[in-house]
Design an enzyme around this catalytic site. Structure first.
Site, mmCIF file in Angstrom:
data_model
loop_
_atom_site.group_PDB
_atom_site.id
_atom_site.type_symbol
_atom_site.label_atom_id
_atom_site.label_comp_id
_atom_site.label_asym_id
_atom_site.label_seq_id
_atom_site.Cartn_x
_atom_site.Cartn_y
_atom_site.Cartn_z
ATOM 1 N N CYS A 10 0.831 -1.214 0.000
ATOM 2 C CA CYS A 10 0.000 0.000 0.000
ATOM 3 C C CYS A 10 0.862 1.259 0.000
ATOM 4 O O CYS A 10 0.499 2.284 0.593
ATOM 5 C CB CYS A 10 -0.960 0.012 1.181
ATOM 6 S SG CYS A 10 -2.221 -1.276 1.101
ATOM 7 N N ALA A 11 1.995 1.159 -0.681
ATOM 8 C CA ALA A 11 2.890 2.305 -0.875
ATOM 9 C C ALA A 11 3.473 2.167 -2.278
ATOM 10 O O ALA A 11 4.686 2.160 -2.468
ATOM 11 C CB ALA A 11 3.978 2.335 0.183
#
Length: 453
Positions: free
Chosen positions: A376-377
Site C-alpha cells: 500500500c505504498a
C-alpha cells in the site's frame, strides 16, 4: 528526529507476551512448527496484557454517553479515561483533542474532511496510501522521494517557499516508513512547515509501536495511528492534535453523539447545534472496547520502557540485516542508506525469485509469515525497485522469469513481541531457500501464491 538506543543486549528486555505465541501451523513438507509472525507492520499481535484487560472489562460493557445505569456510567468513564491515557502517551499539549477513529486511514480522512477551504497539501510520494490519498478535495503537491533526511527537509522547504503564503497549508509526513523502516526527520520537517506558515500531520502508524512519541517535542500539529499496529485489536485508531480546524469543520459523520441540540424549524426543517469537542467527529455509539484496548497498549508499552524496547529491537534489526547481507542475491530496499535510524521493518528482493513465491515458500515450508507486494505504498516501492509504474503490484503481479527483476518485494517486520528464535529462523530460511531452492512448486491462485498440489 533523533533516536537514542542502548547497547544491543539480549538481557536488556524479553519479548512482551503476545497472543498466538504458541500457535503451531502445518508445513507442506510434513509436521508442524510454531508460527513465526513477522508481519507486524500490517497487524501486530495483541499483547496478552491488552487481551486480559479487555476480558476483565467485557462483563461490565455498557452504552457510552447514553445511559444512567451503573454499567453505562462505568463504560463512559472507561472511554473518557482511555482518551486521557492516549493524550499522556502522545505527550499532547493542553487543549489538544484526542478523537477515536477506526484506523490511521480513517483518522487522516477525517482530517482531510476538516481542512479549511482552499487548503494546499504537501505530501511525499513515499507515503503509505493512508496518508497519500485522502486529500482529494485539496490542492495537492506531491514531492519526489528524497534520498537523505536532509534532502527531505530541503525539498519541503523549496516547495513551501513557492506556495501562496496567505492561504492555509498542511504537510503530511510519515514517522517511519512501512516499506524501509527508516525514521524520518519529523522535528526538522515540522520546523520547516511552521516557518512557512503551514501545519503538519504525522502518520505515526509505524512509529508509535516502536519509539516514544511526543507531540510537543516533535512540534507536530496532529498525529494519527492505528491500534492494530500498537498491539491492540478491534479496529480502532486515533487522531490527536489541535482543536481549531476540527471544531469548525462539518462533523465527519452526522448523527447522535456529534450533536448537542437538534430542533425543528417552523418551515419543517431541522437546526443542529454540533459539539465542538472530540465528540463532534465521533457520531454513533463509540467503540469503547477498541478505545480501551489502545489505552491498555499505551500503558503496557510505557511501563515496559521504550529504552529497553528500542534496544532489543535494534538487536533484532541488526540480526536480520547482517544475515541478509550474507546472501549476495538479496537486495535490501532503502532510501536513506544503511546508517539511517529505523524500526523493525525491512523490505527486500531476491534475484531470480518472484517475491510472492518466495514469501509463500517461507510460509509453507518454514511456518514464517511475511508480506509480499507493494505494501500500500505503490509509488515508493516502484521507485525503489525501478519497476514499470503500469505493472500490477500486489500478490497477483506477473511472475518474474529467472534472473529478471522482481515486480514486487518481500517485507519482514517485527516488534516488542518477537522472539529471537523467529528472526533467526527467518534468516536461516532465506539462506536455505536461496541456496537450495524451494522444496515445493508454487502457483498463483485468486491473487495469492500457494503450493501447487
Amino acid at each position: 528526529m533523533s533516536v537514542s538506543t542502548l547497547a544491543a543486549d539480549r538481557s536488556v528486555c524479553a519479548p512482551l507476551p503476545v497472543l498466538g505465541r504458541d500457535v503451531t501451523v502445518p508445513l507442506v513438507t510434513g509436521g508442524e512448527v510454531t508460527y513465526a509472525a513477522l508481519d507486524y507492520a500490517a497487524s501486530a499481535p495483541a499483547l496478552q496484557r491488552v487481551w486480559d484487560d479487555v476480558a476483565a472489562y467485557a462483563p461490565y460493557y455498557g452504552s457510552v454517553h447514553r445511559g444512567a445505569g451503573y454499567l453505562s456510567q462505568l463504560s463512559t468513564d472507561l472511554f473518557e479515561n482511555s482518551r486521557r491515557t492516549v493524550a499522556e502517551f502522545l505527550d499532547c499539549r493542553a487543549g489538544d483533542q484526542v478523537v477515536f477513529t477506526r484506523s490511521t486511514t480513517d483518522s487522516l480522512n477525517l482530517l482531510a474532511a476538516a481542512l479549511p477551504a482552499d487548503c494546499q497539501v504537501f505530501v511525499f510520494e513515499t507515503e503509505h496510501h493512508a496518508s497519500l490519498l485522502p486529500w482529494r478535495n485539496a490542492r495537492v503537491t506531491y514531492l519526489d522521494a528524497p534520498r537523505t533526511p536532509r534532502e527531505a527537509v530541503t525539498t519541503l522547504e523549496a516547495a513551501l517557499a513557492e506556495r501562496d503564503p496567505r492561504g492555509p497549508a498542511l504537510v503530511c509526513v510519515t514517522g517511519a516508513s512501512n516499506v524501509t523502516g527508516e525514521i524520518w526527520p519529523v522535528r526538522e520537517l515540522a520546523a520547516a512547515a511552521h516557518a512557512h506558515g503551514a501545519r503538519i500531520v504525522l502518520d505515526a502508524a509505524q512509529l508509535a509501536p516502536h519509539h516514544p512519541l511526543s507531540v510537543q517535542e516533535l512540534d507536530v500539529d496532529w498525529v494519527a495511528f492505528s491500534g492494530h499496529k500498537l498491539y491492540a485489536p478491534f479496529g480502532a485508531g486515533v487522531l490527536a492534535g489541535r482543536a481549531d480546524w476540527l471544531a469548525t469543520a462539518e462533523p465527519y459523520l452526522a448523527g447522535g453523539g456529534a450533536s448537542r441540540k437538534v430542533t425543528r424549524r417552523t418551515d419543517g426543517g431541522v437546526d443542529v447545534e454540533w459539539h465542538d469537542t472530540a465528540a463532534r467527529h465521533e457520531a454513533g455509539s463509540p467503540n469503547v472496547i477498541g478505545a480501551y484496548s489502545i489505552a491498555s497498549a499505551c500503558k503496557a508499552l510505557t511501563e515496559a520502557g521504550f529504552d529497553a524496547l528500542v534496544a532489543r529491537e535494534r538487536h533484532l534489526i541488526d540480526t536480520v540485516r547482517a544475515g541478509l547481507a550474507e546472501v549476495p542475491e538479496v537486495r535490501i530496499l532503502s532510501l536513506f542508506g544503511d546508517d539511517a535510524p529505523r524500526v523493525g521493518v525491512i523490505s527486500f528482493v531476491v534475484d531470480g525469485w518472484n517475491s510472492s513465491h518466495f514469501a509463500a515458500a517461507l510460509s509453507a515450508e518454514y511456518g514464517i509469515g511475511v508480506r509480499d507486494g507493494l505494501f500500500c505504498a505503490h509509488p515508493l516501492v516502484r521507485t525503489l525497485l525501478g519497476s514499470d509504474p503500469q505493472t500490477q503490484g500486489e500478490c497477483g503481479a506477473p511472475e518474474a522469469a529467472p534472473g529478471e527483476r522482481s515486480l514486487n518485494a518481500i517485507r519482514v517486520s517485527f516488534g516488542a513481541g518477537t522472539p529471537d528464535e523467529h528472526v533467526e529462523r527467518f534468516v536461516g530460511a532465506v539462506k536455505e531457500l536461496v541456496r537450495d531452492g524451494a522444496k515445493w512448486n508454487y502457483r498463483t491462485e485468486d491473487g495469492r501464491c500457494v503450493p501447487a498440489v
